[in-house]
Design a protein around this motif. Structure first.
Motif, PDB file in Angstrom:
ATOM      1  N   TRP A 232       0.821  -1.199   0.000  1.00  0.00           N
ATOM      2  CA  TRP A 232       0.000   0.000   0.000  1.00  0.00           C
ATOM      3  C   TRP A 232       0.862   1.261   0.000  1.00  0.00           C
ATOM      4  N   GLN A 233       1.893   1.302   0.831  1.00  0.00           N
ATOM      5  CA  GLN A 233       2.733   2.500   0.890  1.00  0.00           C
ATOM      6  C   GLN A 233       3.444   2.755  -0.437  1.00  0.00           C
ATOM      7  N   MET A 234       3.918   1.696  -1.097  1.00  0.00           N
ATOM      8  CA  MET A 234       4.565   1.880  -2.393  1.00  0.00           C
ATOM      9  C   MET A 234       3.565   2.412  -3.418  1.00  0.00           C
ATOM     10  N   ILE A 235       2.349   1.866  -3.409  1.00  0.00           N
ATOM     11  CA  ILE A 235       1.317   2.307  -4.353  1.00  0.00           C
ATOM     12  C   ILE A 235       0.911   3.748  -4.068  1.00  0.00           C
ATOM     13  N   ALA A 236       0.703   4.083  -2.799  1.00  0.00           N
ATOM     14  CA  ALA A 236       0.291   5.440  -2.430  1.00  0.00           C
ATOM     15  C   ALA A 236       1.329   6.462  -2.854  1.00  0.00           C
ATOM     16  N   ARG A 237       2.602   6.134  -2.692  1.00  0.00           N
ATOM     17  CA  ARG A 237       3.664   7.062  -3.071  1.00  0.00           C
ATOM     18  C   ARG A 237       3.746   7.246  -4.571  1.00  0.00           C
ATOM     19  N   GLU A 238       3.547   6.164  -5.323  1.00  0.00           N
ATOM     20  CA  GLU A 238       3.566   6.303  -6.780  1.00  0.00           C
ATOM     21  C   GLU A 238       2.424   7.209  -7.246  1.00  0.00           C
ATOM     22  N   TYR A 239       1.255   7.046  -6.672  1.00  0.00           N
ATOM     23  CA  TYR A 239       0.136   7.913  -7.041  1.00  0.00           C
ATOM     24  C   TYR A 239       0.420   9.356  -6.640  1.00  0.00           C
ATOM     25  N   ALA A 240       1.041   9.562  -5.487  1.00  0.00           N
ATOM     26  CA  ALA A 240       1.362  10.921  -5.048  1.00  0.00           C
ATOM     27  C   ALA A 240       2.357  11.577  -6.001  1.00  0.00           C
ATOM     28  N   ARG A 241       3.348  10.826  -6.461  1.00  0.00           N
ATOM     29  CA  ARG A 241       4.303  11.361  -7.435  1.00  0.00           C
ATOM     30  C   ARG A 241       3.581  11.774  -8.714  1.00  0.00           C
ATOM     31  N   ALA A 242       2.588  10.996  -9.087  1.00  0.00           N
ATOM     32  CA  ALA A 242       1.837  11.277 -10.312  1.00  0.00           C
ATOM     33  C   ALA A 242       0.743  12.321 -10.090  1.00  0.00           C
TER      34      ALA A 242
END
Length: 327
Positions: A111-121
């Protein structure tokens, strides 16, 4: 007249009405484990309310940097060079996750990896709850030798074909989750669901990565520790409800936050507070959005009587921190 010895059909499981209506079983492979590491492949198996597979999806992702431990995931720079960037697959990924509980093995990491990727985008992941299969196996009391995915798979007779390949790991997890979900429903077990807070504020502190082949990869070059200055103020004791925070108070954090954890910690330090990595009898305050999560920090805070507030309340308290007493 012959007696009918045909066994009666077993009654269907009375499914708990409180259970989710659908699941997205997810696995992501990454360039590493740190907050600035990137997703390089992702897979999703969509399951219905009773755990039956609806479909599956897999993609590579160009991390725009070295791929990290190639000897684990097998994805080289050459393989990833022509893959889409995360913003290119974010919409499709969202469609797979929307209105479902995210299921993963060690779900907080995925979840943390996914959340960070979305935040970068500059987007928001459409995930509101997650379920960790490690936590579920504990709730069910499964006799596992350890909490590795391969042990969970072996318990249910699921054969792994390509460990650390996102699609196969997601398949294995989906096949192991189905009987786990059924056992939970039959036993009336409350599913260990946790709230997911999408990141609303993010800063990327990416560090330089090594260039060239993965043969020259060194872990110390891509997972630096953040060193913060020691708090210059003495600990004035515990926070008291209705009063102000005071410089020197020891603050600990647990669970998901809508603001990236490093940013929250930086703001606490700038206000003159001490950021603690664990809970002790000296901890002044625990900040968590899920006080019923059962994490080690929450459990210890309850044992020690440490005050607890959520992220929003902490943000308000940060706006008016009392200066430390003069020595």
């Amino acid at each position: 007249m012959l007696e009918d010895r045909t066994p009666a059909a077993s009654a269907p499981t009375a499914w708990p009405t409180a259970y989710p209506k659908g699941y997205a079983v997810v696995d992501v492979e990454t360039t590493g484990l740190a907050r600035d590491d990137r997703i390089i492949s992702a897979a999703v198996y969509r399951l219905d309310a009773r755990g039956e597979v609806e479909d599956h999806w897999y993609t590579l992702v160009n991390p725009e940097r070295d791929p990290g431990p190639v000897w684990i995931h097998g994805l080289t720079s050459d393989v990833l060079e022509g893959a889409p960037l995360f913003p290119d697959i974010a919409e499709e990924f969202s469609a797979r996750l929307a209105d479902r509980v995210l299921v993963a093995h060690n779900a907080v990491f995925d979840w943390q990896m996914i959340a960070r990727e979305y935040a970068r985008a500059e987007r928001e992941a459409p995930v509101r709850q997650r379920l960790c299969t490690i936590a579920l196996s504990k709730e069910l009391g499964l006799p596992l030798p350890n909490h590795k995915l391969e042990s969970l798979a072996a318990h249910f007779g699921v054969v792994q074909q390509r460990a650390h390949h996102a699609l196969d790991d997601a398949r294995v997890l989906a096949e192991a989750f189905r009987p786990s979900l059924k056992a939970a429903a039959e036993g009336g077990v409350r599913l260990p669901l946790h709230e997911c807070l999408p990141l609303t504020e993010w800063t990327d502190r990416a560090v330089p990565r090594q260039q060239g082949s993965y043969g020259g990869y060194r872990p110390t070059s891509w997972r630096p520790a953040r060193k913060r200055p020691a708090c210059p103020y003495p600990n004035p004791g515990r926070y008291e409800e209705g009063k102000r925070l005071k410089q020197g108070m020891r603050i600990a954090f647990s669970g998901d936050t809508s603001v990236e954890r490093d940013l929250l910690e930086d703001r606490a330090i700038e206000a003159g507070l001490h950021v603690a990595t664990s809970i002790s009898r000296l901890t002044s305050l625990l900040v968590t959005n899920d006080p019923d999560s059962g994490t080690s920090k929450v459990v210890k805070a309850r044992q020690y009587g440490t005050p607890v507030v959520d992220e929003a309340a902490f943000g308000q308290l940060l706006g008016d921190v009392e200066p430390a007493s003069e020595r």
